[in-house]
Design a protein around this motif. Sequence first.
Motif, mmCIF file in Angstrom:
data_model
loop_
_atom_site.group_PDB
_atom_site.id
_atom_site.type_symbol
_atom_site.label_atom_id
_atom_site.label_comp_id
_atom_site.label_asym_id
_atom_site.label_seq_id
_atom_site.Cartn_x
_atom_site.Cartn_y
_atom_site.Cartn_z
ATOM 1 N N PRO A 43 11.181 -8.613 -18.742
ATOM 2 C CA PRO A 43 11.484 -7.180 -18.669
ATOM 3 C C PRO A 43 10.217 -6.319 -18.580
ATOM 4 N N MET A 44 9.158 -6.745 -19.272
ATOM 5 C CA MET A 44 7.909 -5.992 -19.210
ATOM 6 C C MET A 44 7.319 -6.029 -17.806
ATOM 7 N N LEU A 45 7.391 -7.179 -17.177
ATOM 8 C CA LEU A 45 6.906 -7.304 -15.807
ATOM 9 C C LEU A 45 7.739 -6.438 -14.863
ATOM 10 N N GLY A 46 9.027 -6.352 -15.123
ATOM 11 C CA GLY A 46 9.887 -5.469 -14.344
ATOM 12 C C GLY A 46 9.461 -4.019 -14.480
ATOM 13 N N LEU A 47 9.131 -3.590 -15.697
ATOM 14 C CA LEU A 47 8.672 -2.212 -15.924
ATOM 15 C C LEU A 47 7.342 -1.945 -15.215
ATOM 16 N N VAL A 48 6.439 -2.912 -15.271
ATOM 17 C CA VAL A 48 5.156 -2.755 -14.581
ATOM 18 C C VAL A 48 5.383 -2.648 -13.076
ATOM 19 N N THR A 49 6.304 -3.439 -12.550
ATOM 20 C CA THR A 49 6.605 -3.391 -11.119
ATOM 21 C C THR A 49 7.182 -2.030 -10.734
ATOM 22 N N VAL A 50 8.074 -1.494 -11.557
ATOM 23 C CA VAL A 50 8.620 -0.150 -11.296
ATOM 24 C C VAL A 50 7.497 0.884 -11.320
ATOM 25 N N ALA A 51 6.582 0.748 -12.285
ATOM 26 C CA ALA A 51 5.440 1.677 -12.355
ATOM 27 C C ALA A 51 4.587 1.574 -11.093
ATOM 28 N N MET A 52 4.419 0.374 -10.566
ATOM 29 C CA MET A 52 3.636 0.196 -9.340
ATOM 30 C C MET A 52 4.342 0.814 -8.131
ATOM 31 N N ILE A 53 5.661 0.728 -8.114
ATOM 32 C CA ILE A 53 6.412 1.367 -7.023
ATOM 33 C C ILE A 53 6.141 2.870 -7.041
ATOM 34 N N PHE A 54 6.254 3.475 -8.226
ATOM 35 C CA PHE A 54 5.994 4.915 -8.330
ATOM 36 C C PHE A 54 4.532 5.240 -8.024
ATOM 37 N N GLY A 55 3.615 4.345 -8.436
ATOM 38 C CA GLY A 55 2.195 4.560 -8.136
ATOM 39 C C GLY A 55 1.928 4.552 -6.640
ATOM 40 N N CYS A 56 2.533 3.610 -5.937
ATOM 41 C CA CYS A 56 2.372 3.543 -4.481
ATOM 42 C C CYS A 56 2.919 4.801 -3.810
#
Length: 151
Positions: A43-56
């Motif tokens: 789940p933490m990796l999922g949150l980091v991935t979502v953060a990266m989507i928003f960062g991009c």
Amino acid sequence: MSAVISPAAHRTSHWLRRAAAALAVAAAGLHAASLGEHATSSPMLGLVTVAMIFGCLYCARHLWMRGSHRDWGLVALMNVGMIALHVTVMSPGSGGGGHHGHAMHAAASAPMGHSMSAPMAAALATAALEAVVAVTVLFYKTRFDAREVLD
């Protein structure tokens, strides 16, 4: 002394900003494509991935609109960081065993005894291209600014 930017230089800058913004949107799409796999494994990796989507998408918006030194610097930093993180995590003996802890499949044709998924290869190639474009733009923009100060 104020510098006058030629119309050709302005068009080139506009084109590079838009191309880099499109690459950032593509990177967001690649992160979104891997979201299910990442969220399932952690789940933490999922949150980091979502953060990266928003960062991009954040970088894409800023590059599309203006492309300041800060925007280009952030693009360069984020992409170099992403490449370093993924290469470190994916390297043999890192404890990760593959992409984000997933087991790597041996491939006889791979020179190091492991293969990279097509989406991961696309993500790393996109990040490398974005980093090269951002560093190149920063080099020329700061060089132009330095000449303006010296004149």
